[in-house]
Scaffold this motif. Structure first.
Motif, PDB file in Angstrom:
ATOM      1  N   VAL A  30      67.780  67.939  65.834  1.00 49.62           N
ATOM      2  CA  VAL A  30      68.246  69.122  65.099  1.00 49.62           C
ATOM      3  C   VAL A  30      68.827  68.750  63.740  1.00 49.62           C
ATOM      4  CG1 VAL A  30      68.705  70.500  67.172  1.00 49.62           C
ATOM      5  CG2 VAL A  30      70.523  69.055  66.253  1.00 49.62           C
ATOM      6  N   TYR A  31      68.689  69.686  62.795  1.00 47.24           N
ATOM      7  CA  TYR A  31      69.311  69.554  61.471  1.00 47.24           C
ATOM      8  C   TYR A  31      70.241  70.751  61.319  1.00 47.24           C
ATOM      9  CZ  TYR A  31      69.802  68.269  56.580  1.00 47.24           C
ATOM     10  OH  TYR A  31      70.313  67.854  55.371  1.00 47.24           O
ATOM     11  N   CYS A  32      71.535  70.459  61.141  1.00 48.02           N
ATOM     12  CA  CYS A  32      72.558  71.512  61.168  1.00 48.02           C
ATOM     13  C   CYS A  32      73.081  71.807  59.768  1.00 48.02           C
ATOM     14  CB  CYS A  32      73.742  71.060  62.018  1.00 48.02           C
ATOM     15  SG  CYS A  32      73.309  70.507  63.675  1.00 48.02           S
ATOM     16  N   VAL A  33      73.055  73.074  59.377  1.00 48.53           N
ATOM     17  CA  VAL A  33      73.625  73.477  58.089  1.00 48.53           C
ATOM     18  C   VAL A  33      74.771  74.445  58.353  1.00 48.53           C
ATOM     19  CG1 VAL A  33      73.183  74.568  55.857  1.00 48.53           C
ATOM     20  CG2 VAL A  33      71.369  73.240  56.974  1.00 48.53           C
ATOM     21  N   GLY A  59      72.481  66.732  59.316  1.00 54.20           N
ATOM     22  CA  GLY A  59      72.815  68.026  58.724  1.00 54.20           C
ATOM     23  C   GLY A  59      73.550  67.867  57.420  1.00 54.20           C
ATOM     24  N   GLN A  60      73.917  68.999  56.847  1.00 53.20           N
ATOM     25  CA  GLN A  60      74.724  68.983  55.625  1.00 53.20           C
ATOM     26  C   GLN A  60      75.449  70.306  55.467  1.00 53.20           C
ATOM     27  OE1 GLN A  60      72.900  69.561  51.597  1.00 53.20           O
ATOM     28  NE2 GLN A  60      70.967  69.193  52.664  1.00 53.20           N
ATOM     29  N   ALA A  61      76.549  70.240  54.702  1.00 51.37           N
ATOM     30  CA  ALA A  61      77.320  71.456  54.445  1.00 51.37           C
ATOM     31  C   ALA A  61      76.718  72.208  53.269  1.00 51.37           C
ATOM     32  CB  ALA A  61      78.773  71.090  54.155  1.00 51.37           C
ATOM     33  N   LEU A  73      67.473  72.779  51.061  1.00 54.24           N
ATOM     34  CA  LEU A  73      67.979  72.530  52.426  1.00 54.24           C
ATOM     35  C   LEU A  73      66.815  72.326  53.398  1.00 54.24           C
ATOM     36  CD1 LEU A  73      70.863  75.180  52.520  1.00 54.24           C
ATOM     37  CD2 LEU A  73      71.118  72.680  52.510  1.00 54.24           C
ATOM     38  N   ILE A  74      65.773  73.161  53.271  1.00 57.82           N
ATOM     39  CA  ILE A  74      64.613  73.014  54.175  1.00 57.82           C
ATOM     40  C   ILE A  74      63.921  71.672  53.899  1.00 57.82           C
ATOM     41  CG2 ILE A  74      62.357  73.976  54.841  1.00 57.82           C
ATOM     42  CD1 ILE A  74      63.731  76.432  55.339  1.00 57.82           C
ATOM     43  N   ALA A  75      63.831  71.289  52.628  1.00 56.54           N
ATOM     44  CA  ALA A  75      63.201  69.995  52.292  1.00 56.54           C
ATOM     45  C   ALA A  75      64.031  68.841  52.861  1.00 56.54           C
ATOM     46  CB  ALA A  75      63.064  69.866  50.775  1.00 56.54           C
ATOM     47  N   ALA A  76      65.361  68.952  52.800  1.00 53.33           N
ATOM     48  CA  ALA A  76      66.235  67.891  53.339  1.00 53.33           C
ATOM     49  C   ALA A  76      66.061  67.796  54.855  1.00 53.33           C
ATOM     50  CB  ALA A  76      67.691  68.191  52.990  1.00 53.33           C
ATOM     51  N   ALA A  77      65.918  68.947  55.506  1.00 48.52           N
ATOM     52  CA  ALA A  77      65.714  68.948  56.966  1.00 48.52           C
ATOM     53  C   ALA A  77      64.385  68.284  57.312  1.00 48.52           C
ATOM     54  CB  ALA A  77      65.738  70.386  57.487  1.00 48.52           C
ATOM     55  N   LEU A  81      64.023  65.089  59.697  1.00 44.78           N
ATOM     56  CA  LEU A  81      63.411  65.249  61.027  1.00 44.78           C
ATOM     57  C   LEU A  81      61.947  64.797  61.073  1.00 44.78           C
ATOM     58  CD1 LEU A  81      64.808  68.808  61.980  1.00 44.78           C
ATOM     59  CD2 LEU A  81      65.722  66.585  62.670  1.00 44.78           C
ATOM     60  N   GLY A  82      61.361  64.589  59.894  1.00 42.59           N
ATOM     61  CA  GLY A  82      59.943  64.215  59.859  1.00 42.59           C
ATOM     62  C   GLY A  82      59.080  65.452  59.757  1.00 42.59           C
ATOM     63  N   GLU A  83      59.318  66.411  60.642  1.00 42.30           N
ATOM     64  CA  GLU A  83      58.587  67.681  60.618  1.00 42.30           C
ATOM     65  C   GLU A  83      59.536  68.737  61.185  1.00 42.30           C
ATOM     66  OE1 GLU A  83      55.234  69.378  63.368  1.00 42.30           O
ATOM     67  OE2 GLU A  83      54.359  67.849  62.073  1.00 42.30           O
ATOM     68  N   VAL A  84      59.445  69.960  60.683  1.00 41.04           N
ATOM     69  CA  VAL A  84      60.291  71.038  61.209  1.00 41.04           C
ATOM     70  C   VAL A  84      59.381  71.997  61.952  1.00 41.04           C
ATOM     71  CG1 VAL A  84      61.752  73.000  60.588  1.00 41.04           C
ATOM     72  CG2 VAL A  84      61.979  70.833  59.352  1.00 41.04           C
ATOM     73  N   ASP A  85      59.652  72.250  63.260  1.00 43.20           N
ATOM     74  CA  ASP A  85      58.794  73.232  63.934  1.00 43.20           C
ATOM     75  C   ASP A  85      59.519  74.526  64.284  1.00 43.20           C
ATOM     76  OD1 ASP A  85      58.410  71.280  67.012  1.00 43.20           O
ATOM     77  OD2 ASP A  85      60.138  72.256  66.139  1.00 43.20           O
TER      78      ASP A  85
END
Ligand SMILES: NC(=O)c1ccc[n+]([C@@H]2O[C@H](COP(=O)([O-])OP(=O)(O)OC[C@H]3O[C@@H](n4cnc5c(N)ncnc54)[C@H](OP(=O)(O)O)[C@@H]3O)[C@@H](O)[C@H]2O)c1
Length: 250
Positions: A30-33, A59-61, A73-77, A81-85
């Motif tokens: 997971v990537y948490c914002v 994640g990031q604030a 933010l989506i690019a950082a995730a 994560l390698g890929e976001v599904d």
């Protein structure tokens, strides 16, 4: 279908925290914002304790009112994560209705917090997943968006915006293999509703709501009321004729 790599916006929300625990327990990365760095760090530490080897918790604030930052933010995730599904959008505020009635500025801020900031994230996620031809996009709307009431119509109108926007997005993205999941909770016991008396039968825990969010996303549902009985409550409320409804103190 199990989701492997999930981005959660508003990760410090009580409902999102419970959904995150479910996802991590089911093996996801997971990537948490979240807006508050200390709270976000505590959420990620808790998840890392629960995660197994090979699961990424990053994640990031960020303040999600800044729409210009959403693509970043989506690019950082994606980088983490390698890929976001899957994407879950959970942030929100419960504005003071009387304050909003007295202030256009407060009203527009509430609509940005609950409506337009969500629309921005939905648009960025939709374009990314549409180009790839897969993915699950979920956002937490509310039963409050199903009909405007005097006690919270600024919040309700923001949630209506989210619900209707997602309905159109679902229609657009269905042929492209992208799931769009609208979550409509009723009364959930979280910090957002801390000031409300919780004695009635209609209150549900954040844990139960979080599990329902995770289940709805994994099953690729379209619209989910949490708990399900809110579908029937809102169906009745939506059908009360306006000439009667306008006289009710709701
Ligand atoms: N609780 C209910 O009865 C209920 C019912 C229907 C729908 N919902 C919806 O469920 C979602 C989750 O709410 P919750 O009940 O879990 O309440 P919550 O614990 O109070 O969570 C709300 C979260 O939104 C975050 N947030 C607000 N504005 C933000 C911004 N500009 N940028 C980043 N984060 C921001 C808050 O961050 P901070 O910690 O930094 O303030 C907080 O973590 C919301 O969309 C809410 O509208 C809740």
């Amino acid at each position: 279908m199990p989701l492997r790599n999930i981005v959660v916006f508003g990760a410090t929300s009580a409902i999102a925290q419970e959904a995150l625990r479910e996802f991590v327990q089911r093996g996801a990365s997971v990537y948490c914002v979240g807006r508050n760095p200390e709270k976000l760090s505590a959420v990620m530490s808790d998840l890392r304790v629960r995660a197994g080897p090979g699961q990424t918790i990053e994640g990031q604030a960020a303040d999600l009112l800044d729409a210009t930052g959403h693509p970043v933010l989506i690019a950082a995730a994606r980088a983490a994560l390698g890929e976001v599904d899957a994407v879950l959008i959970a942030h929100g505020t419960l504005p003071d209705q009387a304050e909003c009635e007295a202030s256009v500025e407060r009203t527009l801020t509430a609509i940005a917090e609950n409506g337009t900031s969500v629309v921005s994230l939905l648009t960025v996620a939709a374009n990314e997943f549409a180009a790839r031809g897969s993915g699950t996009i979920a956002a937490i709307s509310s039963v409050a968006g199903d009909r405007g009431r005097q006690s919270n119509y600024v919040y309700g109108a923001s949630k209506s915006l989210v619900t209707t926007f997602m309905q159109g997005l679902r229609n657009r993205l269905a042929p492209k293999g992208v799931q769009v999941v609208t979550i409509k909770p009723g009364f959930i016991d979280t910090p957002m509703t801390a000031a409300f008396p919780k004695s009635g039968l209609l209150w549900t825990s954040a844990q139960r709501a979080g599990r329902a969010v995770a289940d709805a996303m994994e099953k690729g549902r379209d619209v989910v009321y949490v708990p399900g009985y809110w579908f029937w409550i809102m169906t009745i409320l939506r059908h009360v004729p306006e000439r009667i409804f306008k006289k009710l103190r709701l």
